[in-house]
Design a protein around this motif. Structure first.
Motif, mmCIF file in Angstrom:
data_model
loop_
_atom_site.group_PDB
_atom_site.id
_atom_site.type_symbol
_atom_site.label_atom_id
_atom_site.label_comp_id
_atom_site.label_asym_id
_atom_site.label_seq_id
_atom_site.Cartn_x
_atom_site.Cartn_y
_atom_site.Cartn_z
ATOM 1 N N THR A 138 -36.064 4.019 -5.415
ATOM 2 C CA THR A 138 -35.624 4.380 -4.055
ATOM 3 C C THR A 138 -35.596 3.185 -3.118
ATOM 4 O OG1 THR A 138 -37.855 4.895 -3.345
ATOM 5 C CG2 THR A 138 -36.606 6.675 -4.386
ATOM 6 N N GLN A 139 -35.969 2.014 -3.608
ATOM 7 C CA GLN A 139 -36.020 0.842 -2.749
ATOM 8 C C GLN A 139 -34.638 0.214 -2.602
ATOM 9 O OE1 GLN A 139 -39.086 -0.167 -1.191
ATOM 10 N NE2 GLN A 139 -39.288 1.962 -1.851
ATOM 11 N N GLY A 140 -34.374 -0.294 -1.411
ATOM 12 C CA GLY A 140 -33.070 -0.878 -1.140
ATOM 13 C C GLY A 140 -32.786 -2.120 -1.964
ATOM 14 N N TRP A 141 -33.804 -2.953 -2.123
ATOM 15 C CA TRP A 141 -33.582 -4.191 -2.890
ATOM 16 C C TRP A 141 -33.250 -3.894 -4.341
ATOM 17 C CZ3 TRP A 141 -36.534 -5.239 -7.135
ATOM 18 C CH2 TRP A 141 -37.734 -4.540 -7.257
ATOM 19 N N CYS A 150 -26.433 -2.898 -8.074
ATOM 20 C CA CYS A 150 -25.023 -3.049 -7.689
ATOM 21 C C CYS A 150 -24.477 -4.419 -8.086
ATOM 22 C CB CYS A 150 -24.875 -2.837 -6.181
ATOM 23 S SG CYS A 150 -25.195 -1.135 -5.652
ATOM 24 N N ILE A 208 -31.705 -1.121 -5.435
ATOM 25 C CA ILE A 208 -30.340 -0.599 -5.472
ATOM 26 C C ILE A 208 -29.349 -1.751 -5.356
ATOM 27 C CG2 ILE A 208 -28.684 0.863 -4.253
ATOM 28 C CD1 ILE A 208 -31.051 2.634 -3.428
ATOM 29 N N GLY A 209 -29.625 -2.723 -4.482
ATOM 30 C CA GLY A 209 -28.738 -3.875 -4.341
ATOM 31 C C GLY A 209 -28.646 -4.682 -5.620
#
Length: 1170
Positions: free
Chosen positions: A1037-1040, A1046, A1042-1043
């Protein structure tokens, strides 16, 4: 504790030097005006080597720097006049150079050095210079000396007079030392004395040798030759150990008489301080013993030493108390005689009060004292600046009163050097002492801010050398306190030193010394640090170790941490070389592979700059013994011989056994055999022998460490031949083929043959009393009989024979001809299932006539045809169970539950298997499953616990569900057990916690219709881990994160675009065949759950289906069922069921070539680029 005498003596010397330092005279600094002082000079009696240049030393100090002059034989010696003589710069030392020629003898004489400056003249002692001499031995003809056996004899040496006197010793002309004892010995005058002459004394000649010190040459006198006349010629060895040697030789026994000194009394004078040597040498048969006594008292204690087999008495450092009458008593069994020596001790002058330098301030009084003693009493003469005081100018402030000069109201300008000469007929003493009149304020001569370190409880001294005139008074203070330090633990000395009898921790600090006189004061500081002593708290211990072991010598040390510690090891009091076999550590020494050379004393020395401690231990290395030697054969007989040997060194481990070996040169030359063994206490044994053997023996010694090398072989001993006494053993007959019988036996060895041409008579017949015997004579231990019926018994005999005859009649042995395969198979095979992993078998035995050999066993061959679970691949490898003997029932165990099996039986003999029975089929019922593969526990927060598990590795039937039991616990307290029954397809469970503090224990079992299987047990994490889990955020669930994902997807997309571009241009790329890629069987990315099985021997069955819960799990393949029979090994559940191997596979379509589905797959694209 009583200190050993040598250590006590050393301690006394050290203490004397220490105290001398404390009371030594105050030195005048060299930057102040002062008269000369002689600091170095040659000895009074100066002997020089004629091959070297001559150096006569004379050095002095003073201010101004002194000038030097010399006298020779009482007259001025003009150094500048003789080109060979020079004087060292800023020194008075004379150098006489003979490199350009000259005779050293021309410079012998009496020299005296004069050191002068403006304040006086100092004199050296008179130096008597002599050149060393080593004259040649005068030529003389020495006749043969004839002497009766038993008579006394003295051989005179009369060495040439050398300077110094040479060292005398006696040798033969072949340079062998003359053996000396109480009968034959050398006197102090160099003569060789025989108390009585024996015939053996004529076996060598006698030469006196003189060794001269300076030239290091040895001169030898012409040898004496003895001719001993004897009444009874004899063999020397026959009398050597005779209890009455002299009477056996016909020698008359006589009472003692003195050969030196002569008569019954003599006198001897000795000077005080030198060694007194008294000597008595007596003749007599037998050789007399010498005893020493002092009239009216005991011999001087601690100073006496007996030498030269008690013939000499040495008294060291003689004093007046040693005067008196001494007598020696010479005695043997025939009587005794006494000689009295009157000893008178005289004395050259020696100091009672040696005059010391006198430093006075203007107007002060003082005195010089010169007191000496001697025998006779010495006369005292005063000189001033080298001239008799009577001839010097008058000085009203000076008064001479015998051995004392008194000075009153001295003034500057009265400085001078005074000499005191004390002399008698045995020698003289000369001392210089200057009188210096100075006016100087106090000064401290030591460096400023000294640091003194001392070990706790040791004696120490703080030095504060000072000077001033008038002589200052000096006081000590500690840490700036006002009390003067003197008394108790402190003692202040006149030279400025402060002595502490015992330094304690509380004595640490800063000490100040203050010197004061009427002209001022000076001070200096000394810092004292008291350190802990260095002690070895665990030292090395005596050890006894075997060669090759790894002993460790401990040396654990306690020391002051502020001092640098150095640890050194000595071996046998010499520095130990630490090589590759040794490891030096902080607390000990380890020796790897200890060898004999490592034996010895080991000393650990722990030292700092202030003190040291040591500990010693002895390491004894046990080695294998040395080989025995000098083997000898005696008592030779027909069947025995006595062997005697000399033992070798046991190398610190007693010899426990001796092994006697023999070698013969006919049957096995060069091969040694054990003959017999004996205790280590014997060195002789009677050996039993066999006929017709050419024996050679050797001996091996054995101790606890091991065996020695064999001794050198003895001489050979041949025994006569005889007929054999025994026949071969181990006779047997067995077929190697269906139509033969091979007869074999153990042949006789070399000690059993008993004669030449050993052979064997082989006889055989069918086991029938009416049958006829066949025979064959062979030399090898084997004979084959051909064309025999199948498996029939034979009677066999093997008899030994040599050229001397045959052995006794041999025993009969039963053998059998060759076997053939069985002709029939077991019938009426019946199977009864006992449980899920075992069956019971019964069968009808075959008739014995059909076995055609010896029945070995019945065998049940079986294999697993299939599993009753669909889509489960099984191994069809054939296994068997053996049933030894003639039996008709047995049990086959360790089968797979829930499977179809096939089975067939055979009978087996020594030849092999017979025909196979009819194939039987049977199923095995369901069993309980194994435990689930894993049980994982996750705690996303303090309210819930998530469980996840996998199916059992071995279902052993159709799964009907799971049984989950759990209970909360906190320390030793446990809650009640809760039960959850779950469906067979369920592999997850969530528990809502009612208590966020307690932990949970989970028990999970799989279930079939038969029952619950083995449980897997896990516990939830501890509170610390729970807190961590609570605060831990899901990474997905962490943004880093997910980035990052991607970015990886973008990179894969770029790679795919590149691939499409390449393909559009006609490029070819390798496409991975799906069946060649080995994926993790638990890889969640394989969405359909299928995988390729890579073991070519364990291919999955076609058309496999999924399991009940729709998942496919890879099973390891282990086809080994080889041990299903009795005594086998394998992997089993607790109920005895075999842990089977299962492999399943989904239907899938294989892609081939470069189809688009393969190309568009990201995974395959990555592999293609790789």
């Amino acid at each position: 504790m009583v200190m050993p005498r040598p250590r006590l003596a050393r301690a006394a010397v050290a203490l004397a030097l220490y105290l001398h330092h404390l009371v030594s005279a105050i030195e005048v600094p060299l930057d102040l005006p002062q008269p000369p002082t002689i600091t170095k000079q040659s000895v009074k009696d100066y002997i020089v080597d004629p091959r070297d240049n001559i150096f006569i030393e004379c050095e002095a100090k003073g201010n101004p720097v002194p000038t030097f002059s010399w006298t020779r034989n009482g007259k001025f010696f003009n150094v500048a006049k003789d080109p060979k003589v020079s004087m060292r710069r800023r020194s008075g030392t004379l150098v006489i150079d003979f490199h350009s020629g000259g005779r050293p003898e021309d410079y012998e004489g009496e020299y005296q050095c004069f050191a002068r400056n403006d304040y006086g003249t100092a004199l050296s002692s008179k130096i008597h210079l002599q050149v060393s001499k080593s004259p040649l031995w005068p030529k003389e003809k020495v006749d043969v000396i004839e002497v009766d056996e038993g008579a006394p004899l003295s051989l005179q040496c009369n060495p040439p007079p050398g300077l110094p006197s040479p060292v005398i010793f006696w040798m033969s002309s072949s340079m062998e030392p003359i053996h000396q004892d109480k009968r034959v010995s050398q006197g102090q005058n160099g003569d060789l004395y025989f108390s009585n002459v024996l015939l053996q004394d004529a076996q060598t000649d006698y030469s006196c040798n003189a060794r001269f010190h300076f030239t290091h040459t040895i001169q030898q006198k012409n040898p004496y030759t003895l001719k001993v006349k004897t009444k009874k010629p004899h063999n020397e060895t026959s009398f050597r150990n005779h209890t009455d040697m002299y009477s056996a030789r016909g020698i008359t026994e006589t009472t003692p008489s003195f050969m030196y000194p002569y008569g019954t009394s003599s006198s001897q004078m000795v000077l005080r301080g030198v060694d007194l040597l008294l000597e008595c040498i007596a003749s007599g048969v037998p050789a007399p013993d010498i005893m020493w006594y002092k009239k009216g008292g005991e011999l001087p204690a601690g100073k006496t030493k007996l030498e030269n087999f008690n013939k000499a008495l040495r008294i060291s450092n003689v004093s007046e108390e040693d005067s008196g009458e001494y007598f020696c008593l010479a005695s043997n069994k025939m009587g005794s005689i006494r000689h009295t020596i009157s000893v008178r001790v005289k004395a050259a002058p020696y100091w009672l009060d040696e005059p010391q330098n006198l430093i006075l301030a203007p107007g002060e009084d003082g005195r010089l004292v010169c007191r000496a003693n001697g025998n006779p009493k010495p006369t005292i003469q005063w000189l001033v600046n080298g001239e008799p005081i009577e001839a010097s100018p008058p000085n009203p402030s000076r008064e001479v009163a015998g051995d004392t000069i008194v000075f009153r109201d001295t003034q500057i300008g009265s400085s001078a050097v005074y000499q005191c000469n004390a002399s008698n007929e045995h020698g003289y003493l000369l001392a210089n002492a200057f009188v210096s009149v100075l006016d100087v304020p106090p000064r401290i001569l030591a460096p400023r801010n000294q640091l003194i370190k001392v070990i706790q409880y040791n004696r120490t001294r703080l030095d504060c050398p000072f000077f001033g005139s008038p002589i200052p008074t000096l006081r000590w203070f500690k840490n700036g306190q006002g009390n003067t330090l003197d008394g108790g633990n402190y003692k202040a000395h006149e030279n400025g030193s402060l002595e502490m009898n015992m330094a304690r921790k509380e004595d640490q600090g800063i000490y100040t010394c203050v010197a004061t006189n009427i002209l001022g004061k000076a001070e200096a500081q000394v810092r004292l640090e008291v350190k802990d002593p260095t002690r070895i708290v665990r030292g090395p211990e005596d050890q006894v170790v075997k060669r090759g072991s790894m002993p460790r010598l401990h040396c654990r040390i306690k020391h002051d941490p502020t001092l640098k510690l150095t640890v050194t090891w000595l071996k046998d009091d010499a520095p130990l070389y630490i090589g590759n076999r040794m490891k030096k550590e902080d607390d000990g020494l380890t020796i790897f592979g200890v060898a004999e050379k490592d034996q010895g004393d080991y000393t650990c020395i722990a030292s700092t700059e202030l003190d040291k401690d040591s500990a010693k231990a002895y390491l004894t290395v046990l080695e294998r013994p040395d080989r025995p030697r000098d083997l000898e054969l005696t008592d030779l007989a027909e069947r025995s011989v006595r062997l005697t040997w000399i033992p070798g060194d046991d190398n610190n481990s007693p010899i426990t056994d001796y092994i006697v070996q023999f070698e013969e040169d006919r049957f096995q030359p060069g091969t040694w055999h054990n003959h017999s063994s004996y205790p280590g206490s014997v060195n002789s044994a009677v050996l039993s022998l066999s006929p017709y053997v050419n024996y050679q023996f050797r001996v091996i010694a054995v101790n606890d460490v091991g065996s020695s090398l064999p001794s050198m072989p003895s001489e050979r001993y041949q025994t006569n031949g005889a007929r054999p006494e025994i026949n071969p053993t181990g006779v047997q007959g067995a077929g190697t083929q269906r139509n033969n019988m091979e007869i074999t036996w153990t042949p006789l060895n070399a000690t059993q043959a008993y004669g030449p041409n050993l052979r064997y008579i082989v006889r055989w017949r069918r086991r029938d009393p009416r049958g006829s015997w066949y025979n064959e004579t062979v030399k090898t231990p084997r004979h084959v009989v051909w064309n025999t019926p199948i498996y029939v018994p034979y009677e066999i005999k093997v008899q030994a024979e040599n050229d001397f005859g045959r052995a006794p009649e041999p025993d009969t042995v039963i053998g059998y001809s060759g076997e053939d395969y069985p002709k029939a198979a077991p019938t009426d095979v019946r199977i009864r299932v006992l449980n899920s992993t075992a069956i019971a078998l019964t069968w009808t035995r075959v008739h014995l006539d059909t076995i055609q050999g010896q029945l070995k066993e019945y065998r049940a061959y079986f294999w697993r045809e299939s599993s009753l679970l669909k889509n489960l691949w099984v191994s069809k490898k054939r296994q068997y169970v053996s049933f030894p003997g003639d039996r008709n029932r047995g049990i086959v165990s360790r089968l797979f539950p829930y499977s179809n099996y096939k089975l067939e039986m055979v009978v087996t003999n020594g030849r092999g298997d017979g025909p196979r029975s009819e194939v039987k089929e049977f199923p095995t019922p369901e069993g309980v499953p194994s435990s689930p593969r894993y049980l994982r526990i996750r705690q996303p927060n303090l309210e819930t616990i998530n469980l996840e598990w996998d199916q059992p590795e071995h279902p052993n039937g159709v799964l009907t569900g799971y049984n989950l039991r759990y209970q909360a616990f906190n320390g030793s307290k446990s809650g009640r057990i809760l039960v959850e029954n779950l469906s067979p397809n369920q592999t997850r469970f969530t528990l809502q916690r009612t208590d966020p503090i307690s932990r949970y224990r989970f028990f999970l079992r799989a279930r079939t219709q038969v029952g619950d299987g083995e449980a897997i047990v896990e516990e939830s994490p501890a509170l610390l881990n729970e807190a961590y889990t609570k605060n831990h955020v899901d990474i997905a669930t962490q943004g880093w994160f997910i980035g990052l994902m991607c970015a990886i997807a973008l990179l894969v997309l770029i790679l795919l675009i590149v691939c499409f571009i390449k393909r559009s241009r006609g490029g070819k790329y390798p496409v991975r065949d799906n069946k060649d890629e080995h994926l993790n069987p638990e890889d969640k990315n394989v969405e359909d759950g299928s995988f390729d099985y890579s073991d070519e021997d364990n291919k999955p069955l076609p058309n496999s289906q999924t399991s009940l819960d729709g998942t496919i799990k890879q099973q390891e393949s282990d086809d080994s069922l080889v041990d299903y029979g009795e005594g086998g090994e394998g992997q089993f559940n607790e109920d005895g069921s075999f842990i089977g191997q299962y492999t399943v596979k989904k239907d899938k379509e294989e892609t081939e070539g470069n189809e688009s589905s393969e190309a568009t797959s990201p995974v395959n694209a990555i592999y293609s680029l790789a």
